[in-house]
Scaffold this motif. Structure first.
Motif, short mmCIF file in Angstrom:
data_model
loop_
_atom_site.label_atom_id
_atom_site.label_comp_id
_atom_site.label_asym_id
_atom_site.label_seq_id
_atom_site.Cartn_x
_atom_site.Cartn_y
_atom_site.Cartn_z
N ALA A 1 25.95 126.75 53.52
CA ALA A 1 26.65 128.04 53.62
C ALA A 1 27.96 128.05 52.86
O ALA A 1 28.45 129.11 52.48
CB ALA A 1 26.90 128.38 55.09
N LYS B 1 25.98 134.79 55.12
CA LYS B 1 27.34 134.69 55.63
C LYS B 1 27.84 136.11 55.84
O LYS B 1 27.62 137.00 55.01
CB LYS B 1 28.22 133.97 54.62
CG LYS B 1 29.58 133.58 55.16
CD LYS B 1 30.46 132.94 54.10
CE LYS B 1 30.03 131.54 53.77
NZ LYS B 1 30.93 130.86 52.81
N GLU C 1 17.20 133.40 53.92
CA GLU C 1 17.18 132.54 55.11
C GLU C 1 18.56 132.28 55.69
O GLU C 1 18.71 132.14 56.89
CB GLU C 1 16.51 131.18 54.85
CG GLU C 1 15.04 131.26 54.55
CD GLU C 1 14.41 129.90 54.46
OE1 GLU C 1 13.66 129.54 55.38
OE2 GLU C 1 14.65 129.19 53.46
N LEU C 2 19.58 132.18 54.85
CA LEU C 2 20.93 131.84 55.30
C LEU C 2 21.89 132.89 54.75
O LEU C 2 21.92 133.12 53.54
CB LEU C 2 21.30 130.46 54.76
CG LEU C 2 22.51 129.75 55.35
CD1 LEU C 2 22.28 129.42 56.83
CD2 LEU C 2 22.81 128.48 54.59
N ARG D 1 22.47 122.13 62.15
CA ARG D 1 23.63 123.01 62.01
C ARG D 1 24.56 122.49 60.91
O ARG D 1 25.05 123.26 60.08
CB ARG D 1 24.42 123.09 63.32
CG ARG D 1 23.82 124.04 64.30
CD ARG D 1 24.73 124.19 65.53
NE ARG D 1 23.99 124.76 66.62
CZ ARG D 1 23.62 126.03 66.69
NH1 ARG D 1 23.93 126.87 65.75
NH2 ARG D 1 22.92 126.47 67.72
N VAL E 1 24.75 129.94 63.19
CA VAL E 1 24.99 128.57 62.78
C VAL E 1 26.43 128.20 63.09
O VAL E 1 26.70 127.15 63.66
CB VAL E 1 24.72 128.38 61.26
CG1 VAL E 1 25.08 126.97 60.82
CG2 VAL E 1 23.26 128.70 60.95
N VAL F 1 27.95 132.56 60.08
CA VAL F 1 26.76 132.22 59.29
C VAL F 1 25.54 132.37 60.19
O VAL F 1 25.53 131.89 61.33
CB VAL F 1 26.85 130.77 58.75
CG1 VAL F 1 25.58 130.40 57.99
CG2 VAL F 1 28.07 130.60 57.86
N LEU G 1 23.07 123.23 57.54
CA LEU G 1 23.17 124.65 57.19
C LEU G 1 24.62 125.04 56.89
O LEU G 1 24.87 125.85 56.00
CB LEU G 1 22.61 125.51 58.32
CG LEU G 1 21.09 125.39 58.51
CD1 LEU G 1 20.65 126.11 59.78
CD2 LEU G 1 20.33 125.94 57.31
N TYR H 1 21.12 132.08 60.38
CA TYR H 1 19.95 131.45 59.76
C TYR H 1 18.68 131.96 60.44
O TYR H 1 18.63 132.11 61.66
CB TYR H 1 20.01 129.93 59.91
CG TYR H 1 18.70 129.25 59.56
CD1 TYR H 1 18.32 129.08 58.23
CD2 TYR H 1 17.83 128.81 60.55
CE1 TYR H 1 17.12 128.47 57.90
CE2 TYR H 1 16.62 128.20 60.23
CZ TYR H 1 16.26 128.04 58.90
OH TYR H 1 15.07 127.46 58.58
N SER I 1 17.64 135.95 64.53
CA SER I 1 18.13 134.78 63.80
C SER I 1 19.02 133.95 64.72
O SER I 1 19.16 134.28 65.90
CB SER I 1 18.91 135.23 62.56
OG SER I 1 20.03 136.02 62.93
#
Length: 102
Positions: free
Chosen positions: A16, A49, A46-47, A9, A76, A84, A12, A86, A73
């Motif tokens: 982010a 916001k 993949e990531l 986390r 995060v 966020v 990530l 992921y 998903s």
């Protein structure tokens, strides 16, 4: 999908910080178009916001969790009105994917 560890986390969250907000949850809440937009973005990046706007019927935590469930998903983080998400993608070459710490 296994739950993220606190180290993952943190990793990530750091990644982010550099990305722009691309998903907005508004007065319609989490609708089909929003789910498709978020799903496509997760597959490509993949990531992602997102932000929950003031006119949304959902709280930022509720919006993030609902969208995460709909897109398979993981949340995060949620800070203020931003969140966020992921999800590991299989549509990108291995060397371009986010490598999570163990």
């Amino acid at each position: 999908m296994a739950d993220l560890t606190s180290k993952q986390r943190a990793q990530l969250r750091g990644l982010a910080n550099e990305i722009d907000t691309i998903v907005h949850i508004g007065k319609d809440g989490v609708g089909e178009n929003l789910i498709k937009q978020a799903d496509d973005a997760l597959e490509a990046r993949e990531l992602i916001k997102g932000k929950v706007l003031e006119n949304s019927p959902l709280s930022p935590r509720e919006g993030a969790e609902e969208l995460a469930k709909a897109t398979r998903s993981q949340v995060v983080q949620v800070i203020g009105t931003k969140f966020v998400l992921y999800r590991e993608t299989h549509g990108r070459p291995k060397e371009k994917r986010i490598k999570l710490v163990k």
